[in-house]
Write an enzyme that holds these catalytic residues in place. Structure first.
Site, PDB file in Angstrom:
ATOM      1  N   ASP A  86      16.979  63.982 -74.445  1.00  0.00           N
ATOM      2  CA  ASP A  86      18.319  63.614 -74.862  1.00  0.00           C
ATOM      3  C   ASP A  86      18.968  62.870 -73.701  1.00  0.00           C
ATOM      4  O   ASP A  86      18.966  63.353 -72.571  1.00  0.00           O
ATOM      5  CB  ASP A  86      19.108  64.897 -75.179  1.00  0.00           C
ATOM      6  CG  ASP A  86      20.016  64.743 -76.374  1.00  0.00           C
ATOM      7  OD1 ASP A  86      20.789  63.766 -76.396  1.00  0.00           O
ATOM      8  OD2 ASP A  86      19.968  65.596 -77.274  1.00  0.00           O
ATOM      9  N   ASP A 130      22.578  60.048 -77.105  1.00  0.00           N
ATOM     10  CA  ASP A 130      23.786  60.722 -77.568  1.00  0.00           C
ATOM     11  C   ASP A 130      24.951  59.729 -77.738  1.00  0.00           C
ATOM     12  O   ASP A 130      25.209  58.929 -76.835  1.00  0.00           O
ATOM     13  CB  ASP A 130      24.152  61.764 -76.499  1.00  0.00           C
ATOM     14  CG  ASP A 130      25.230  62.714 -76.931  1.00  0.00           C
ATOM     15  OD1 ASP A 130      24.983  63.512 -77.843  1.00  0.00           O
ATOM     16  OD2 ASP A 130      26.338  62.657 -76.351  1.00  0.00           O
ATOM     17  N   GLU A 177      22.051  57.819 -81.633  1.00  0.00           N
ATOM     18  CA  GLU A 177      22.984  58.563 -82.491  1.00  0.00           C
ATOM     19  C   GLU A 177      24.160  57.633 -82.778  1.00  0.00           C
ATOM     20  O   GLU A 177      24.930  57.300 -81.884  1.00  0.00           O
ATOM     21  CB  GLU A 177      23.464  59.834 -81.787  1.00  0.00           C
ATOM     22  CG  GLU A 177      24.297  60.708 -82.719  1.00  0.00           C
ATOM     23  CD  GLU A 177      25.144  61.758 -82.017  1.00  0.00           C
ATOM     24  OE1 GLU A 177      25.556  62.723 -82.667  1.00  0.00           O
ATOM     25  OE2 GLU A 177      25.430  61.597 -80.805  1.00  0.00           O
ATOM     26  N   HIS A 197      21.478  69.931 -84.403  1.00  0.00           N
ATOM     27  CA  HIS A 197      22.228  71.021 -83.762  1.00  0.00           C
ATOM     28  C   HIS A 197      23.731  70.938 -84.004  1.00  0.00           C
ATOM     29  O   HIS A 197      24.470  71.793 -83.549  1.00  0.00           O
ATOM     30  CB  HIS A 197      21.938  70.982 -82.258  1.00  0.00           C
ATOM     31  CG  HIS A 197      22.432  69.703 -81.635  1.00  0.00           C
ATOM     32  ND1 HIS A 197      21.883  68.467 -81.946  1.00  0.00           N
ATOM     33  CD2 HIS A 197      23.434  69.446 -80.776  1.00  0.00           C
ATOM     34  CE1 HIS A 197      22.525  67.536 -81.280  1.00  0.00           C
ATOM     35  NE2 HIS A 197      23.472  68.097 -80.568  1.00  0.00           N
ATOM     36  N   ASP A 198      24.183  69.878 -84.663  1.00  0.00           N
ATOM     37  CA  ASP A 198      25.617  69.726 -84.950  1.00  0.00           C
ATOM     38  C   ASP A 198      25.929  69.975 -86.422  1.00  0.00           C
ATOM     39  O   ASP A 198      27.099  69.892 -86.822  1.00  0.00           O
ATOM     40  CB  ASP A 198      26.073  68.292 -84.622  1.00  0.00           C
ATOM     41  CG  ASP A 198      25.957  67.954 -83.143  1.00  0.00           C
ATOM     42  OD1 ASP A 198      26.100  68.875 -82.317  1.00  0.00           O
ATOM     43  OD2 ASP A 198      25.731  66.769 -82.824  1.00  0.00           O
TER      44      ASP A 198
HETATM   45  C1  NOJ Z   1      26.769  64.456 -79.887  1.00  0.00           C
HETATM   46  C2  NOJ Z   1      25.946  65.679 -79.685  1.00  0.00           C
HETATM   47  O1  NOJ Z   1      24.977  65.750 -80.684  1.00  0.00           O
HETATM   48  C3  NOJ Z   1      26.896  66.846 -79.653  1.00  0.00           C
HETATM   49  O2  NOJ Z   1      26.236  68.081 -79.697  1.00  0.00           O
HETATM   50  C4  NOJ Z   1      27.760  66.715 -78.436  1.00  0.00           C
HETATM   51  O3  NOJ Z   1      28.740  67.722 -78.440  1.00  0.00           O
HETATM   52  C5  NOJ Z   1      28.446  65.360 -78.375  1.00  0.00           C
HETATM   53  N1  NOJ Z   1      27.599  64.277 -78.728  1.00  0.00           N
HETATM   54  C6  NOJ Z   1      28.971  65.099 -76.996  1.00  0.00           C
HETATM   55  O4  NOJ Z   1      27.909  64.865 -76.115  1.00  0.00           O
END
Ligand code: NOJ
Length: 531
Positions: free
Chosen positions: A98, A198, A240, A314-315
């Site tokens: 990541d 990210d 992302e 994970h989000d």
């Molecule tokens: C996206 C990530 O997937 C998330 O988990 C994170 O909190 C934010 N970016 C900030 O890095």
């Protein structure tokens, strides 16, 4: 389309904190991952996307990095990381790290320096503005509240799109960019084969014009990054990109533009967000919308560009709970997996998805996620009631995905011998890896078969997509065609029994989530035929 090694790959995401704890401190770690490499190999994945393991104060569980070239002590050491890369490589699994470079931690030495004075050499590594007694502008942080924090010492505000412990880097600073590129090359030299980037759509921002996503310098920055780091190496990169449309996705991922391998976009997720309260007051999932969105991306990226196929990370909430039906957990999990694994793009499996893990409903005090906790304090009680907010948290809170991996039916699901950092889902006695491995028709073996089919059928990887019966309210039917191969995919996304549409030439069944056949299409049934 020129074939690339990652075109037929399947990516497995590990959230290290919740995967496997090897030393009893309640936090997953690198040695825990090493213990499970054979498990990943058995599933058949090619690439592991490792959520951040770098040194971090863990304000956002590692998405706040204080040293890019070291490992957080709770996760292990650099030696253990090297061992993980090597052991995975021996099994034919690549590591994708990541890359969090929109921001660092406020404890990163660059920011510690940057704060010292206005003329510090690192001042301009971050975004500082005068405030005249008020915030420089009204941009809001994703983690609630203003995106600015006041620093008394130098009487200026710094910009942060996430928590105030995650100051945004200034991508207009060339020296900063070169330091990032150097760090990326250092990791590539250690043998990793990819980066998941990210919130990369934020690095072209122009905050004075209040542009944050898809900013004016975004693609120029990515081309520079490509040229100075991975462009000359055969690696995989995924951005992302929350706000990507198919047109924007092509800018990122058209090979001749030399940017990224693929995008990871969220149109099927954000489609259900509330205009005012976002995911905290989501609308019910509507499959007519999902089918349109997934089909649109299949068609639009037919020639140029490459997409990721996912329900989870994970989000996001657990796929069965959000899009499926817990009362039909096995069938709906398999049907939803089939829906995206038979499409063109790169499939992602998030840890626990392959055993059908579900969402949780905890007391507020049992949650750990900064986004969720900040949002609660921001919204309750003025804008949403406690009960409304808890409904939102149960449905879409990020801790749904972060409860520890359920390995077996022993205490804490076999995740740790200590106290887990976040409570284990109470259903671990029924839903766990051991149980899945002992049951030959489990969700695990279904995913394994989907992965295997992708390796065997080029039509899954490269075939054209055509949607059939688009007006059908309960079924999603599509066809894939490549050279002389054709696949027909029939999915029932409801709990009803549906009659088979007339006129379908079915051929030979290559995968299905029921053990026997029937004249009708049963609840959450998935059928894939090779014609
Ligand atoms: C996206 C990530 O997937 C998330 O988990 C994170 O909190 C934010 N970016 C900030 O890095």
């Amino acid at each position: 389309m020129k074939k690339m090694w990652w075109h037929d790959s399947v990516i497995y995401q590990i959230y290290p904190r919740s995967f496997k704890d090897s030393n009893g401190d309640g936090i997953g770690d690198i040695n825990g991952i090493i213990e499970k490499i054979d498990y990943l190999k058995d599933l058949g994945v090619d690439i592991v996307w490792l959520s951040p393991v770098y040194t971090s104060p863990m304000d956002d569980n590692g998405y706040d990095i204080s040293d890019y070239q070291n490992i957080a002590s709770e996760f292990g050491s650099l030696e253990e990381m090297d061992k993980l890369i090597k052991k995975c490589d021996e099994k034919g699994i690549s590591i994708m790290m990541d890359l969090v470079v929109n921001h660092t931690s406020d404890e990163h030495e660059w920011f510690v320096e940057s704060k010292k004075s206005k003329d510090n050499p690192y001042r301009d590594y971050y975004i500082w503005r005068d405030g005249q007694g008020d915030y420089p502008n009204d941009i809001i942080s994703t983690f609630s509240g203003p995106a600015w924090d006041y620093d008394e010492k130098t009487d200026q505000y710094y910009f942060h799109l996430f928590s105030k412990k995650q100051p945004d880097l200034n991508w207009d600073n060339e020296k900063m960019r070169n330091d990032i590129y150097q760090m990326m090359n250092w990791w590539l030299d250690r043998g990793i084969r990819g980066f998941r980037m990210d919130v990369i759509d934020l690095i072209g921002k122009n905050i004075d014009k209040k542009i944050v996503g898809n900013g004016p310098t975004l693609h120029e920055r990515l081309q520079e990054m490509n040229q100075k780091t991975f462009g000359h190496r055969d690696i995989v990169t995924v951005g992302e990109t929350w706000g990507a449309t198919p047109e924007i996705a092509k800018l990122y991922s058209k090979p001749e533009r030399n940017e990224l391998s693929m995008v990871f976009q969220f149109e099927h997720v954000t489609a259900f967000h509330d205009e005012k309260f976002g995911k905290w007051a989501s609308k019910p999932v509507d499959f007519s919308v999902i089918k349109d969105i997934l089909s649109k991306w299949q068609v639009e990226l037919k020639e140029d560009g490459w997409n990721s196929l996912f329900w989870n990370n994970h989000d996001l909430p657990r796929v069965v709970s959000k899009y499926g039906n817990e009362a039909y957990r096995d069938k709906s999990a398999k049907m939803l997996a089939t829906m995206i694994h038979m499409m063109k793009g790169t499939p992602y499996i998030y840890q626990g998805e392959e055993i059908g893990m579900t969402n949780v409903q905890y007391d507020f005090s049992d949650y750990r996620d900064i986004e969720l906790i900040n949002a609660y304090h921001d919204l309750v009680p003025e804008k949403l009631s406690h009960d409304q907010m808890m409904t939102g948290i149960y449905a879409d809170g990020r801790d749904n995905a972060r409860t520890p991996m359920q390995w077996d039916s022993s205490q804490h699901g076999g995740f740790t011998s200590g106290q887990p950092w976040l409570k284990v889902n109470p259903n671990y006695k029924d839903i766990n890896v051991k149980e899945c491995l002992e049951n030959k028709v489990s969700i695990f073996y279904y995913y394994k078969k989907l992965i295997d089919l992708r390796k065997k059928h080029d039509v899954i990887v490269y075939g054209d997509f055509k949607r059939l019966y688009s007006d059908h309210p309960d079924l999603f039917v599509y066809e894939r065609t490549y050279m002389d191969e054709k696949l027909l995919v029939i999915l029932n996304h409801t709990d009803k029994v549906i009659s088979k549409p007339q006129g379908l030439d079915q051929g030979h069944l290559i995968i299905s989530n029921y053990q026997d056949s029937d004249e009708e299409i049963r609840p959450y049934e998935a059928l894939v035929y090779s014609l």
